[in-house]
Scaffold this motif. Structure first.
Motif, mmCIF file in Angstrom:
data_model
loop_
_atom_site.group_PDB
_atom_site.id
_atom_site.type_symbol
_atom_site.label_atom_id
_atom_site.label_comp_id
_atom_site.label_asym_id
_atom_site.label_seq_id
_atom_site.Cartn_x
_atom_site.Cartn_y
_atom_site.Cartn_z
ATOM 1 N N ASP A 202 37.188 36.592 36.600
ATOM 2 C CA ASP A 202 36.938 38.034 36.621
ATOM 3 C C ASP A 202 37.729 38.750 35.531
ATOM 4 O OD1 ASP A 202 35.359 39.947 37.800
ATOM 5 O OD2 ASP A 202 36.828 40.506 39.326
ATOM 6 N N LYS B 177 34.481 51.639 49.055
ATOM 7 C CA LYS B 177 35.645 51.823 48.187
ATOM 8 C C LYS B 177 36.909 52.074 49.009
ATOM 9 C CE LYS B 177 33.508 53.691 43.948
ATOM 10 N NZ LYS B 177 34.293 52.942 42.952
ATOM 11 N N ARG C 5 40.520 48.310 46.414
ATOM 12 C CA ARG C 5 40.914 47.439 45.301
ATOM 13 C C ARG C 5 41.458 48.256 44.130
ATOM 14 N NH1 ARG C 5 37.004 43.203 41.907
ATOM 15 N NH2 ARG C 5 38.714 41.934 41.084
ATOM 16 N N SER D 71 38.265 50.727 43.084
ATOM 17 C CA SER D 71 37.551 49.963 42.070
ATOM 18 C C SER D 71 36.307 49.261 42.598
ATOM 19 C CB SER D 71 38.488 48.923 41.450
ATOM 20 O OG SER D 71 37.878 48.252 40.371
ATOM 21 N N PHE D 72 36.336 48.845 43.857
ATOM 22 C CA PHE D 72 35.262 47.993 44.389
ATOM 23 C C PHE D 72 34.493 48.696 45.498
ATOM 24 C CE2 PHE D 72 33.503 44.847 47.237
ATOM 25 C CZ PHE D 72 32.982 43.889 46.390
ATOM 26 N N PRO D 73 33.149 48.774 45.360
ATOM 27 C CA PRO D 73 32.310 48.395 44.215
ATOM 28 C C PRO D 73 32.187 49.550 43.230
ATOM 29 C CG PRO D 73 30.916 49.057 46.037
ATOM 30 C CD PRO D 73 32.341 49.166 46.532
ATOM 31 N N SER D 74 31.519 49.291 42.115
ATOM 32 C CA SER D 74 31.342 50.331 41.109
ATOM 33 C C SER D 74 30.261 51.320 41.540
ATOM 34 C CB SER D 74 30.942 49.704 39.770
ATOM 35 O OG SER D 74 30.479 50.686 38.866
ATOM 36 N N HIS E 81 36.707 49.089 35.741
ATOM 37 C CA HIS E 81 36.135 48.186 36.735
ATOM 38 C C HIS E 81 36.203 46.751 36.244
ATOM 39 C CE1 HIS E 81 34.546 50.873 39.796
ATOM 40 N NE2 HIS E 81 34.029 51.649 38.859
ATOM 41 N N SER F 194 33.177 41.844 38.642
ATOM 42 C CA SER F 194 32.713 41.677 40.019
ATOM 43 C C SER F 194 32.406 43.010 40.682
ATOM 44 C CB SER F 194 33.760 40.917 40.844
ATOM 45 O OG SER F 194 35.007 41.589 40.827
ATOM 46 N N ASP F 195 33.122 44.073 40.282
ATOM 47 C CA ASP F 195 32.842 45.403 40.833
ATOM 48 C C ASP F 195 31.431 45.859 40.473
ATOM 49 O OD1 ASP F 195 35.494 45.453 41.676
ATOM 50 O OD2 ASP F 195 36.178 46.578 39.920
#
Length: 251
Positions: free
Chosen positions: A53, A124, A129, A156-159, A202, A205-206
């Motif tokens: 990543d 999020k 993250r 950050s997760f997810p975008s 990001h 993976s995000d």
């Protein structure tokens, strides 16, 4: 019919213009190479033992190819105007064409965008993250993250950008499966997603999970369109061009 086709396809030339102009403006504003003393330069140094990543992050963040970086900056600058303008544009087209199918498509787009936004914001805050710039020696290139806002640094997760762009393009493409809708739309959504990595806000993976999430919600809404669309907004002849979850592009 001609007016309707023009409205269906006209959003993508606007995206291309936004990406082109934004890319040129950003290319003039950003430095061509980071200085050796900068934290970003240290991050871009070779480190083969990094996780996959992080290697993907470095690959896009550290690229200096003008054609690629200009396109990514253009996609980034066009994202928010499209996010805010897509739903009003869809409803405006439905009003102008007086088409039940266009009203149903606008409703599905509205529902898809709203659900995607809600799911992403919830995820999020649950995951929490940290963004790449929190624990790694790199600086965010997006203005919103300079200086990093404490409340946003761990979302950050997810975008959200990747999710919303994928949801928008998938929903519109399922409603109007034409090459001049699906092709430019997919290219733009990919640019928006990858730009988030290039900006350092990001991880890959995000944006990957965000893209899958937005696409999945759009497909689900389209699959359940008869159940989720109010009767006054349903089209008399469903504009799905085939069985649910099947996208057939007509050239």
């Amino acid at each position: 019919m001609a007016v309707r086709r023009c409205l269906h396809g006209s959003i993508w030339p606007l995206l291309v213009i936004l990406m082109h102009v934004g890319g040129h403006e950003a290319a003039r504003a950003q430095p061509s190479h980071p200085s050796p003393e900068s934290a970003s330069a240290r991050f871009c140094g070779a480190a083969p033992d990094r996780p996959l990543d992080v290697r993907g992050l470095a690959l896009l963040y550290c690229t200096t190819q003008p054609a690629l970086t200009g396109g990514l900056w253009g996609a980034h600058r066009s994202a928010r105007p499209v996010f805010y303008g897509a739903v009003p544009f869809a409803w405006g087209g439905a009003v102008l064409t007086e088409s039940p199918a266009a009203r149903a498509a606008a409703y599905r787009l509205t529902l898809t965008q709203g659900l995607t936004y809600g799911v992403v914001v919830g995820a999020k805050h649950v995951v929490g993250r940290p963004r790449p710039y929190v624990h790694r020696p790199l600086k965010a290139r997006a203005d919103r993250h300079r200086p990093p806002a404490p409340g946003d640094a761990y979302l950050s997760f997810p975008s959200g950008h990747a999710s919303l762009s994928a949801a928008l393009v998938t929903s519109w493409g399922l409603s109007y499966p034409r090459w001049y809708v699906v092709g430019p739309g997919a290219l733009w959504a990919a640019g928006v997603a990858l730009s988030r990595v290039h900006l350092g806000v990001h991880y890959p993976s995000d944006v990957l999970v965000g893209t899958v999430l937005g696409t999945g919600i759009a497909l689900l809404v389209h699959q359940l369109r008869r159940a989720v669309t109010p009767a006054p907004l349903r089209a008399s002849s469903d504009l799905s061009f085939g069985p649910p979850l099947v996208l057939r592009v007509t050239f």
